[in-house]
Design a protein around this motif. Structure first.
Motif, PDB file in Angstrom:
ATOM      1  N   ARG A 293      50.210  41.681  44.080  1.00 59.91           N
ATOM      2  CA  ARG A 293      51.509  41.018  44.118  1.00 59.91           C
ATOM      3  C   ARG A 293      51.432  39.604  43.543  1.00 59.91           C
ATOM      4  O   ARG A 293      52.359  39.149  42.895  1.00 59.91           O
ATOM      5  CB  ARG A 293      52.002  40.950  45.569  1.00 59.91           C
ATOM      6  CG  ARG A 293      53.329  40.242  45.739  1.00 59.91           C
ATOM      7  CD  ARG A 293      54.451  41.239  45.879  1.00 59.91           C
ATOM      8  NE  ARG A 293      55.683  40.571  46.280  1.00 59.91           N
ATOM      9  CZ  ARG A 293      56.644  40.242  45.429  1.00 59.91           C
ATOM     10  NH1 ARG A 293      56.512  40.501  44.162  1.00 59.91           N
ATOM     11  NH2 ARG A 293      57.743  39.658  45.864  1.00 59.91           N
ATOM     12  N   HIS A 294      50.345  38.911  43.798  1.00 55.48           N
ATOM     13  CA  HIS A 294      50.309  37.498  43.433  1.00 55.48           C
ATOM     14  C   HIS A 294      49.461  37.193  42.205  1.00 55.48           C
ATOM     15  O   HIS A 294      49.775  36.286  41.455  1.00 55.48           O
ATOM     16  CB  HIS A 294      49.806  36.658  44.607  1.00 55.48           C
ATOM     17  CG  HIS A 294      50.716  36.723  45.806  1.00 55.48           C
ATOM     18  ND1 HIS A 294      51.798  35.896  45.947  1.00 55.48           N
ATOM     19  CD2 HIS A 294      50.723  37.543  46.874  1.00 55.48           C
ATOM     20  CE1 HIS A 294      52.428  36.199  47.071  1.00 55.48           C
ATOM     21  NE2 HIS A 294      51.794  37.193  47.650  1.00 55.48           N
ATOM     22  N   MET A 295      48.368  37.913  42.041  1.00 55.69           N
ATOM     23  CA  MET A 295      47.479  37.535  40.942  1.00 55.69           C
ATOM     24  C   MET A 295      47.759  38.316  39.660  1.00 55.69           C
ATOM     25  O   MET A 295      47.878  37.731  38.592  1.00 55.69           O
ATOM     26  CB  MET A 295      46.018  37.706  41.365  1.00 55.69           C
ATOM     27  CG  MET A 295      45.614  36.679  42.405  1.00 55.69           C
ATOM     28  SD  MET A 295      43.997  36.953  43.127  1.00 55.69           S
ATOM     29  CE  MET A 295      42.914  36.418  41.829  1.00 55.69           C
ATOM     30  N   LEU A 296      47.873  39.618  39.748  1.00 54.27           N
ATOM     31  CA  LEU A 296      48.017  40.422  38.527  1.00 54.27           C
ATOM     32  C   LEU A 296      49.230  40.022  37.678  1.00 54.27           C
ATOM     33  O   LEU A 296      49.106  39.940  36.455  1.00 54.27           O
ATOM     34  CB  LEU A 296      48.062  41.913  38.862  1.00 54.27           C
ATOM     35  CG  LEU A 296      46.700  42.600  38.858  1.00 54.27           C
ATOM     36  CD1 LEU A 296      46.850  44.098  39.057  1.00 54.27           C
ATOM     37  CD2 LEU A 296      45.936  42.322  37.567  1.00 54.27           C
ATOM     38  N   PRO A 297      50.403  39.784  38.284  1.00 53.09           N
ATOM     39  CA  PRO A 297      51.541  39.423  37.436  1.00 53.09           C
ATOM     40  C   PRO A 297      51.275  38.174  36.585  1.00 53.09           C
ATOM     41  O   PRO A 297      51.801  38.051  35.487  1.00 53.09           O
ATOM     42  CB  PRO A 297      52.667  39.154  38.441  1.00 53.09           C
ATOM     43  CG  PRO A 297      52.297  39.954  39.635  1.00 53.09           C
ATOM     44  CD  PRO A 297      50.806  39.912  39.695  1.00 53.09           C
ATOM     45  N   SER A 298      50.436  37.290  37.097  1.00 53.95           N
ATOM     46  CA  SER A 298      50.133  36.093  36.322  1.00 53.95           C
ATOM     47  C   SER A 298      49.208  36.382  35.150  1.00 53.95           C
ATOM     48  O   SER A 298      48.959  35.530  34.321  1.00 53.95           O
ATOM     49  CB  SER A 298      49.476  35.046  37.215  1.00 53.95           C
ATOM     50  OG  SER A 298      50.233  34.851  38.363  1.00 53.95           O
TER      51      SER A 298
END
Lengths: 383, 332, 337
Positions: A293-298
């Protein structure tokens, strides 16, 4: 330091509804949209994107755009220089090319074709030519343009012919397919390896990281040309074109993934320290949620940028391998194979047009590099 | 019962060298720190960079593994756990009780999530149902004085001050028992800083917030904290109620710190003594009292014997051999 | 005060042009620097403090451009020169930069290379502005390090910047700024990155050096405490304009401009009572690209006079005199006159 302009600050008081709508549009824009807006300002990258899309379109519709069967050989028409299309004649607009005339060489007594200005072959749109499969499904013989009423062995040769009398223009078009898609296939494979191994490396750290990093270093320190030569030489001569194609793809991506893995690992390590990831951790989120949720989208934008920078390397690799005779082998047609014909300086002095396949190679490589730079800047304007 | 009791907390980083990664020394980032925070109280942890104040806060948040010591935290009126020794797996369900406000409002919000989702994220992670989440986010936005329309906007649309409000709303989402604020206003402009300080004061009043306020700016600290703990090279040198500490410091370092702050008043110009020298290296602290090389009052004893933090009555603690005899100057 | 004017800046305007439009970073800034005196320039981020400093040194980042104004160095002397007219790359401008005008950065590492010893870098700076031998330059470098209070300068001269603490690095940064024996020193947030005790040391060092060398100091900061401690005169900036100019005592005791007043009330004080609230200024500094019409401060101003403030721009403060760019101040002056 540079001027402290806080680009994130919206205009303080929207003057009217239009301004308010613009503010809302900006405020509700996702990172993808913002990236696209920034990318749009990169004129060179935008042009490059169009060029690349066009190239892939050509690759897909190569046979439709071709005028002459790229595999048809005819020794009599070897080394015909590029033929220009004449658009007008005494009757007004009437695009045509000259027909061919058999001339016997006075010294070797060989029959060779040369253009015959007295005979005009009309050039028309949507003519019937050699038969091919469109998109691998429909069998058809319609081509975008071509000549009508040609005798056997006759056709139009926009970029001339090679030693075996094959039409260079059509061959370049068909070669685009293999050259561009081998890059794509190679990148998909390296992407998979790179994201997987880079992610594992960045996530777990410790000895896993150590081992993967050392593997990357070893792979990168091996001189590529001898490695390819060795691997390519190991391919059984009995393999058919498709098998060689896949083997070459794998060989190329074996090196290519290391760069991507480094990018992914680096981003992983950097993101782990980011405050917003720490915040997620402190809220009690699970490891999986933090990553997905937090790292991959970045990551995505960086991966796209890295990919578009990796593609040209792949294409160059295939081209140089094939050029050296280590990659694909005839009858497969790729830019590298076409350029193989231009290896001989004597041949080249007589038929300089054989160097033309270098032009699309250069164009695509440049376009991909500009696109990659534009994407990278748009994805990470501060980096 | 206190909300938080930290006892003899130590966090050492080994310095390794050589082929075998042998430990050749230790950076004593935090070296025996004890303090407590009562329910509804704001304790400020102040000191200069490298003094260990951030390390202490990260240990309490269990973002770092503690070397030794105890961090006793009351998870409810009756129950207390030791966060220092609890296995990582058991820490996760307790995270909701201690939340954090970050220094940099640009880095602390996920740029790919809308403000509403950012605030709702801790609720979601802790299994609050969707309808309840929506109400709670609305309530929180109001609490930090942000418009409800912010919910469907991304962080990039907001200024630093507004983002910090979002960060505060997220920290408060789960009704934590303790909030750790790590330099929450030091990255902000003066006019915005004032707004956030007032917001924090409001929240203290309205919610009875308990806070560990980590800061280097003694002016800000004077506005928001009930008590102050001053750190120097990994140790607490003085603890006192805020006003008392500023008016009559007991430790020479506190005096030096206060004297160093330039007051916004030109008529006070030049009335201060500037402490000489530099902050000691925590990897190689001087023997005895770590402050003695810079202390104008140091005597032989200070160079040999390390003073302990001792109570001096009325809630004050100081670690100085000469605390009783010195008459130090504060600000008033 | 009959101090010699070292630099007279008049109506300076700087614009940043981009596809999104024109950002007026500076909009008619005027002030004087005097030998032996300190001008404090104070304001929040985006007010144009740093752009002013960079303009004087002609190191404004592209696409920034000086569009109007003069910056006269040593007016009324044979050495008089208008910096706004010089080519940023010219030999003359290079002689000004680091020579007649020294610059101290917020983070001294931006001015120092990690690859050379501090001695090397100071010698380099000395040699650029003086025609002396290497040995002499080395002695001068040691001398400079001693002047800025670095202990054991003979050994420190061979240290690399990363081997020094933040405080020592800033001292080296000051030594670099002094290498060309400048008449003017611009210090851009010189103590913002430092701890309080170190800040106090650096400030007293700056003051001592200024007195010894009769330097005109332009001190840029956002910290009202630093202004109170250091400045002789104060220029308060907001959105690329000087909104108030006055001697330091006046700025603190009877601020004229509503922004100055609001700013002073918003500053946390070390003298506060427990839980003391601060008065705030509503909103935030607007983006310089979205400058409000009329007086740029009017949307946040609690004392605005209606149409006058929203439609017309107040007169800028005349250089050399105390005053504020505010209609309310103009009106009350008209009444007393």
């Amino acid at each position: 330091m540079s001027i402290a302009i806080d680009t994130a600050t919206p205009p303080s008081a929207p003057l009217d509804e239009k301004a308010a709508a613009a503010e809302a549009r900006y405020a509700q824009a996702t990172q993808l949209q913002l990236t696209w807006w920034r990318f749009r300002k990169h004129k060179l990258a935008l042009v490059s994107l169009v060029v690349i899309v066009l190239f892939y379109a050509v690759a897909i519709f190569a046979d439709f755009l071709a005028t002459t069967d790229p595999h048809a050989t005819d020794a009599r028409r070897s080394f015909i220089p590029p033929q220009g299309i004449h658009f007008f004649d005494e009757n007004g607009f009437n695009p045509h090319v000259y027909g061919l005339r058999g001339v016997r060489n006075p010294r070797t007594f060989q029959l060779a074709y040369s253009p015959d200005p007295s005979r005009k072959l009309p050039v028309r749109m949507f003519v019937r030519g050699y038969t091919y499969n469109l998109l691998g499904i429909f069998e058809t013989n319609i081509h975008l343009f071509g000549v009508e009423g040609a005798r056997a062995g006759e056709s139009m040769f926009l970029l001339g012919t090679d030693q075996l009398g094959r039409d260079l223009y059509s061959r370049i078009l068909v070669a685009t397919r293999i050259s561009l898609f081998i890059g794509l296939a190679g990148v998909v494979l390296s992407l998979f390896l790179g994201v997987l191994l880079g992610g594992v490396s960045g996530l777990y750290g410790g000895w896993v990281d150590l081992v993967i990093q050392r593997i990357i270093e070893v792979l990168r320190s091996v001189p590529t040309i001898p490695l390819w030569m060795g691997l390519a030489a190991a391919l059984p001569r009995t393999w058919n074109v498709i098998q060689v194609y896949f083997a070459i793809t794998i060989i190329i991506s074996l090196i290519g993934w290391t760069d991507l893995a480094r990018v992914v690992r680096g981003r992983f390590l950097a993101l782990r320290e980011e405050d917003f990831v720490v915040a997620a951790e402190l809220s009690g989120a699970s490891q999986g949620r933090i990553i997905f949720r937090h790292m991959l989208p970045s990551f995505t934008s960086h991966i796209i940028a890295a990919t578009s920078l990796a593609l040209p390397a792949m294409i160059i690799s295939e081209t140089s391998l094939s050029f050296l005779g280590l990659g694909l082998r005839p009858p497969a047609v790729s830019w590298g194979i076409l350029l193989q014909d231009a290896q001989n300086i004597q041949v080249l002095s007589g038929a300089p047009w054989l160097l033309v396949p270098a032009i699309p190679v250069t164009m695509v490589i440049l376009a991909f590099n500009f696109l990659g730079d534009g994407l990278r800047d748009a994805a990470d304007p501060y980096g | 019962m206190n909300l938080l009791e930290v006892q003899d907390l130590k966090k050492h980083y080994p310095i390794r060298a050589g082929l075998m990664r042998r430990e050749v020394g230790r950076v004593r980032a935090v070296d025996g720190v004890s303090f407590h925070i009562a329910q509804g109280e704001t304790l400020a942890l102040v000191g200069e960079s490298g003094c260990g104040k951030t390390t202490v806060s990260r240990c309490i948040l269990r973002a770092l593994t503690v070397t030794s010591g105890a961090i006793r935290f009351a998870t409810s009126e009756t129950e207390t756990v030791d966060l220092a020794t609890l296995p990582k797996r058991q820490v996760r369900p307790l995270r909701r009780h201690i939340q954090m406000i970050f220094q940099d409002p640009y880095a602390s919000l996920n740029p790919r999530m809308m403000v509403g989702d950012i605030i709702a994220e801790p609720l979601k992670v802790n299994g609050v149902p969707a309808a309840e989440r929506r109400d709670r986010v609305a309530e929180l936005l109001e609490l930090v004085q942000m418009p409800q329309s912010a919910r469907i906007r991304f962080p990039h649309a907001f200024s630093g001050g507004q983002r910090q409000r979002v960060g505060i709303a997220r920290a408060l989402a789960l009704n934590p028992r303790l909030v750790v604020a790590d330099e929450p206003v030091s990255a902000l402009d003066v006019s915005v800083q004032a707004q956030i300080i007032n917001l924090l004061l409001d929240l203290q009043d309205r919610l009875g917030l308990s806070m560990l306020f980590v800061a280097h700016d003694l002016s800000v600290v004077r506005h928001v904290s009930d008590r102050v703990a001053v750190m120097y090279v990994g140790r607490i040198v003085e603890v006192a109620p805020t006003d008392t500490l500023y008016r009559a410091p007991l430790h020479p370092y506190t005096e030096a710190l206060l004297a160093a702050v330039p007051a916004p008043d030109p008529s006070r110009r030049g009335r201060r003594r500037v402490a000489q020298g530099e902050v000691a290296d925590p990897a190689n602290p001087p023997p005895g009292c770590a402050f003695h090389p810079r202390c104008p009052y140091a005597v032989d004893r200070c160079r040999i014997e390390r003073p302990e933090l001792t109570p001096t009555g009325s809630g004050r603690y100081v670690s100085c051999h000469r605390a009783a005899e010195l008459d130090l100057v504060g600000v008033r | 005060m009959a101090d010699r004017t070292s630099l007279a800046v008049r109506d300076l305007a700087v614009e940043f042009r981009s596809e999104q439009g024109v950002v007026r970073a500076l909009d008619g800034v005027s002030f004087d620097l005097h030998a032996g005196r300190t001008l404090g320039v104070v304001g929040e981020s985006g007010c144009g403090k740093s752009v002013t400093a960079r303009s004087i040194l002609r190191i404004v980042d592209r696409p920034g451009r000086i569009t109007a104004g003069r910056m006269i160095l040593d007016p009324g002397t044979p050495r008089e020169v208008d910096l706004a007219q010089l080519d940023p790359e010219s030999k003359e401008m290079r002689g000004v930069r680091g020579g007649r005008v020294g610059l101290i950065f917020q983070e001294p590492m931006t001015a120092l290379s990690v690859h050379y010893t501090v001695g090397n870098q100071i010698m380099e700076a000395v040699l650029q502005h003086a025609d002396i031998s290497k040995a002499e330059a080395q002695n001068r470098a040691i001398e400079l390090l001693r002047e800025v209070g670095i202990p054991r300068p003979e050994t420190r001269i061979s240290a690399y910047p990363f081997e020094l603490s933040g405080g020592l690095r800033q001292r080296v940064g000051i030594a670099m700024a002094l290498a060309g024996d400048p008449e003017i020193v611009i210090a851009d947030e010189p103590t913002t990155a430092l701890d309080v005790t170190t800040q106090a040391q650096i400030l007293s060092l700056l003051r001592r050096l200024q007195e010894e060398k009769n330097i005109a100091l332009m001190l840029i900061t956002h910290d009202m405490g630093v202004i109170a401690e250091m400045a002789d005169e104060v220029a308060v900036m907001y959105l690329g304009r000087v909104v108030e100019f006055a001697p330091v005592e006046e700025v603190f005791s009877e601020p004229r401009h509503p922004y100055t007043r609001a700013l002073l009330r918003a500053v946390p004080s070390i003298l506060a009572t427990p839980r003391q609230r601060l008065s705030t200024i509503g909103g935030a500094v607007p983006h310089p690209g979205a400058r409000p019409s009329g007086c740029p401060f009017h949307p946040r101003c609690s004392e605005q006079l209606g149409a006058l403030c929203t439609e017309q721009s107040p007169r800028p403060v005349p250089p050399g005199r105390s005053g504020a760019a505010c209609f309310k101040v103009d009106q009350s002056e008209a009444v007393t006159a």
